[in-house]
Design an enzyme around this catalytic site. Structure first.
Site, PDB file in Angstrom:
ATOM      1  N   THR A  11     -13.735   6.827   2.056  1.00  0.00           N
ATOM      2  CA  THR A  11     -14.438   8.104   2.062  1.00  0.00           C
ATOM      3  C   THR A  11     -15.873   7.939   1.562  1.00  0.00           C
ATOM      4  O   THR A  11     -16.746   8.728   1.905  1.00  0.00           O
ATOM      5  CB  THR A  11     -13.677   9.116   1.194  1.00  0.00           C
ATOM      6  N   ILE A  53      -5.199   9.178  -5.181  1.00  0.00           N
ATOM      7  CA  ILE A  53      -6.584   8.922  -4.791  1.00  0.00           C
ATOM      8  C   ILE A  53      -6.856   9.857  -3.625  1.00  0.00           C
ATOM      9  O   ILE A  53      -6.410   9.627  -2.501  1.00  0.00           O
ATOM     10  CB  ILE A  53      -6.818   7.442  -4.455  1.00  0.00           C
ATOM     11  N   LYS A  55      -1.970   1.718  -4.190  1.00  0.00           N
ATOM     12  CA  LYS A  55      -2.318   2.918  -3.444  1.00  0.00           C
ATOM     13  C   LYS A  55      -1.554   2.851  -2.125  1.00  0.00           C
ATOM     14  O   LYS A  55      -1.824   2.001  -1.281  1.00  0.00           O
ATOM     15  CB  LYS A  55      -3.816   3.007  -3.177  1.00  0.00           C
ATOM     16  N   TYR A  79      -3.929  -2.068  -2.027  1.00  0.00           N
ATOM     17  CA  TYR A  79      -4.100  -0.892  -1.176  1.00  0.00           C
ATOM     18  C   TYR A  79      -3.380  -1.113   0.154  1.00  0.00           C
ATOM     19  O   TYR A  79      -3.807  -1.927   0.962  1.00  0.00           O
ATOM     20  CB  TYR A  79      -5.602  -0.687  -0.984  1.00  0.00           C
TER      21      TYR A  79
END
Length: 296
Positions: free
Chosen positions: A48, A206, A164, A136
């Site tokens: 992002t 997150i 994540k 991740y």
């Protein structure tokens, strides 16, 4: 759960000026607002935050300016994904020096690594810099899923601090939660599975939406995970779910968030090429589907 990592981390946008340079003033204004509105942490230069669109030198410059500005107020995770582990180490060393608390790392992308290559990637990074790492799992972005046995190998590495989980599969999240040792925090990484993830035991998030709705996101997490108040949590979830769905399905989530921030006078800034700003029709879609006026 790793006691150092829990709660809602806004994966912050990176405001650029129209010429493509960093807008540090806009970034700080936004980060101040996020902290004032109760987020537990900030994730800088995640997807992002357009990490793919900045050079290594720009990445280090942004971290040097932004991380010391916020690291004494909230927990700070910094994205440090690159295909070559040597470059990841270079970025993580800078994050460590600047006062960050963890580095978020995808498996090598595009090259479609084998599972043993995924383990070797993370091991190389952790062997060369002593710093907490977020493993991740985002097969949609990396083109490779971290499999169950691979996670078990990553859990043996001393600096695996957070997972994540962004596959979009609750089965996968449950699998990771069952296997994760007490030293590892498991975070939701899929915005429109937040309620389910917290009910399942995820200890953090997150979150893209937290950029523009930090209080709603914190309220959802604290209701479901901390207070076990599923009734109130589900009411919050129903309110924000349309916006969460847009961010997980609309092809321009970064632009949508920056447009929303501009509409709230919170300094979202411009996107950097190859991204383009939203068209008027796309802005109308975001207004109609995300219900920005109701978010807080």
């Amino acid at each position: 759960m790793n006691p150092n990592f829990k709660g809602v981390y806004a994966v912050a946008v990176t405001p650029f000026k129209e010429d493509g340079s960093f807008d540090f003033e806009a970034a700080k204004k936004h980060l101040d607002w996020l902290i004032e509105n109760g987020v537990h942490g900030i994730c800088v230069l995640g997807a992002t935050g357009e990490y793919q669109s900045v050079t290594n030198e720009e990445h280090k410059a942004y971290v040097k300016e932004i991380v010391p500005y916020i690291c004494d107020r909230v927990s700070v995770i910094v994205g440090a994904s690159r295909e070559r582990p040597e470059e990841v180490v270079e970025l993580v060393e800078n994050i460590k020096v600047c006062g960050g608390h963890a580095a978020m790392v995808l498996p090598p992308f595009y090259c479609h690594p084998s599972q043993d290559e995924v383990v070797a990637h993370y091991k190389y990074i952790m062997d060369h810099v002593d710093f907490p790492v977020v493993a991740y799992n985002n097969p949609g972005s990396a083109g490779i899923e971290i499999e169950q046995d691979t996670f078990k190998e990553l859990f043996k590495l001393s600096n695996t601090a957070i997972v994540k989980e962004s596959s979009g599969s609750m089965q996968k999240l449950t699998e990771v939660l069952i296997d994760a040792p007490e030293s590892v925090s498991v975070f939701c990484g899929c915005d429109n599975l937040a309620f389910e993830s917290f009910a399942d035991g995820a200890v953090g998030w997150i979150s893209m939406l937290a950029n523009v709705a930090p209080r709603d996101c914190v309220d959802l997490f604290e209701s479901v995970y901390d207070r076990k108040d599923l009734t109130h949590g589900f009411e919050v979830y129903k309110k924000i779910l349309p916006a969460l769905n847009v961010l997980e399905s609309f092809p321009k989530p970064v632009q949508a968030l920056k447009y929303a921030l501009k509409s709230k006078d919170l300094g979202g800034g411009y996107v950097r090429r190859p991204r383009l700003e939203l068209s008027e029709d796309e802005k109308a879609f975001v207004d109609a589907q995300m219900h920005l006026e109701s978010l807080k």
